[in-house]
Design an enzyme around this catalytic site. Structure first.
Site, PDB file in Angstrom:
ATOM      1  N   TYR A 134       0.859  -1.183   0.000  1.00 23.57           N
ATOM      2  CA  TYR A 134       0.000   0.000   0.000  1.00 23.57           C
ATOM      3  C   TYR A 134       0.896   1.234   0.000  1.00 23.57           C
ATOM      4  O   TYR A 134       1.562   1.524   0.990  1.00 23.57           O
ATOM      5  CB  TYR A 134      -0.901  -0.042   1.231  1.00 23.57           C
ATOM      6  CG  TYR A 134      -1.957   1.045   1.339  1.00 23.57           C
ATOM      7  CD1 TYR A 134      -2.128   2.017   0.362  1.00 23.57           C
ATOM      8  CD2 TYR A 134      -2.805   1.080   2.441  1.00 23.57           C
ATOM      9  CE1 TYR A 134      -3.106   2.992   0.475  1.00 23.57           C
ATOM     10  CE2 TYR A 134      -3.781   2.050   2.579  1.00 23.57           C
ATOM     11  CZ  TYR A 134      -3.924   3.009   1.591  1.00 23.57           C
ATOM     12  OH  TYR A 134      -4.895   3.970   1.726  1.00 23.57           O
ATOM     13  N   LYS A 162      -1.117  -1.088  -4.169  1.00 25.76           N
ATOM     14  CA  LYS A 162      -2.267  -0.188  -4.098  1.00 25.76           C
ATOM     15  C   LYS A 162      -1.714   1.211  -4.287  1.00 25.76           C
ATOM     16  O   LYS A 162      -1.089   1.776  -3.401  1.00 25.76           O
ATOM     17  CB  LYS A 162      -2.993  -0.320  -2.761  1.00 25.76           C
ATOM     18  CG  LYS A 162      -4.192   0.610  -2.628  1.00 25.76           C
ATOM     19  CD  LYS A 162      -4.865   0.489  -1.272  1.00 25.76           C
ATOM     20  CE  LYS A 162      -5.987   1.512  -1.139  1.00 25.76           C
ATOM     21  NZ  LYS A 162      -6.625   1.474   0.211  1.00 25.76           N
TER      22      LYS A 162
END
Length: 302
Positions: A134, A162
């Site tokens: 992320y 992400k």
């Protein structure tokens, strides 16, 4: 594990007694699956991970795995301060039935490049589960740079990112540098269509929690090359998607879920439910959008 398509970052449902509301969570989950989502992310920022106990994370993960019954992968978020806690949660997630991990850099400490790489490598070495990094330097103050991703290539289970830098050009930078080595999933709702057009293969969504069909429709239409059809939905969607950019995104999106009949606005302290002018302002955005909800083309077969 295929990092592709729509992965909702699920909110965690609570009762008025501040306990997990699994029946309400299950109701939302069924609608999401029927709408055609491709995976599930539990315990993320939107899932109020910082106020969930490990016992609650286990209960939520086991419940979700049972309800999904293998239809889509269940991904557990890891956002720990200590490396040893992140390693332990990765092991626990596997035992609970999760099929993948979403991994943030260390929380509450701004690690430098060497420390960030060591943290990611420690978790990756401890598990066989596939991992999505992320990358959100805006909110979490640590950027996962191209140089860091270069050092992580040796770990086959670090497979996706992400992408939440809020710089759409970063999609192109990643593809130019690494080809398809890392699957890119957009993590910012207001940039999703743009990044999908640029080569992202998925979307980790927030407003999908309240509007799953519209989210999946935009994704599938874009990937089918039906840009104009997708754009009509996306333009309607944008005022709602902008609720994902605020510090109170949990309260805003939970209120949207409530208005859409898929959740409640109950949050866990220190968060408080919206009141007064702020609540009325957000309700106006949500209710106006619901009143003008577009008819969707047939998208599930795309």
């Amino acid at each position: 594990m295929e990092w592709k398509g729509i992965f909702p970052a699920f909110t965690t449902k609570f009762t008025s007694a501040d306990e997990l509301d699994l029946p309400l969570f299950g109701k939302n989950l069924k609608v999401q699956l029927d709408a055609g989502i491709d995976g599930i992310i539990l315990g993320g920022s939107l899932g109020e991970a910082s106020v969930l106990s490990n016992t609650e994370k286990e209960k939520l993960t086991r419940f979700t795995v049972e309800q999904v019954a293998g239809k889509v992968p269940v991904v557990m978020n890891i956002a720990e301060g200590a490396t040893r806690d992140a390693v332990q949660l990765a092991k626990d997630a596997s035992k609970w039935g999760a099929k993948g991990l979403m991994l943030l850099p260390p929380m509450r400490y701004k690690s430098d490049e060497r420390e960030t790489v060591a943290y990611f490598k420690a978790v990756a070495s401890s598990t066989d589960l596939p991992i999505m990094i992320y990358n959100n330097p805006v909110d979490y103050k640590i950027e996962v740079t191209l140089e860091i991703f270069d050092q992580l290539q040796e770990f086959a289970n670090i497979q996706a990112v992400k992408e939440s830098t809020r710089d759409v050009s970063n999609v192109t930078r990643m593809i130019n540098r690494f080809g398809d080595r890392y699957k890119i999933l957009c993590g910012v709702d207001t940039l999703a269509m743009e990044e999908l057009v640029l080569g992202a293969v998925g979307w980790v969504g927030g407003l999908v929690c309240a509007f799953p069909a519209e989210t999946v429709a935009v994704y599938r239409l874009v990937k089918a090359g039906k840009i104009e059809e997708a754009l009509k939905i996306y333009r309607w969607f944008l005022p709602l998607l902008e609720l994902d950019l605020h510090a109170k995104l949990v309260q805003y999106i939970k209120l949207a879920e409530q208005q859409a009949g898929l959740g409640s606005e109950l949050v866990r302290a220190p968060r408080l439910a919206l009141v007064g002018e702020e609540r009325e302002r957000i309700l106006k955005v949500i209710n106006t959008s619901i009143a003008n909800r577009p008819a969707l083309p047939e998208y599930l077969s795309l």
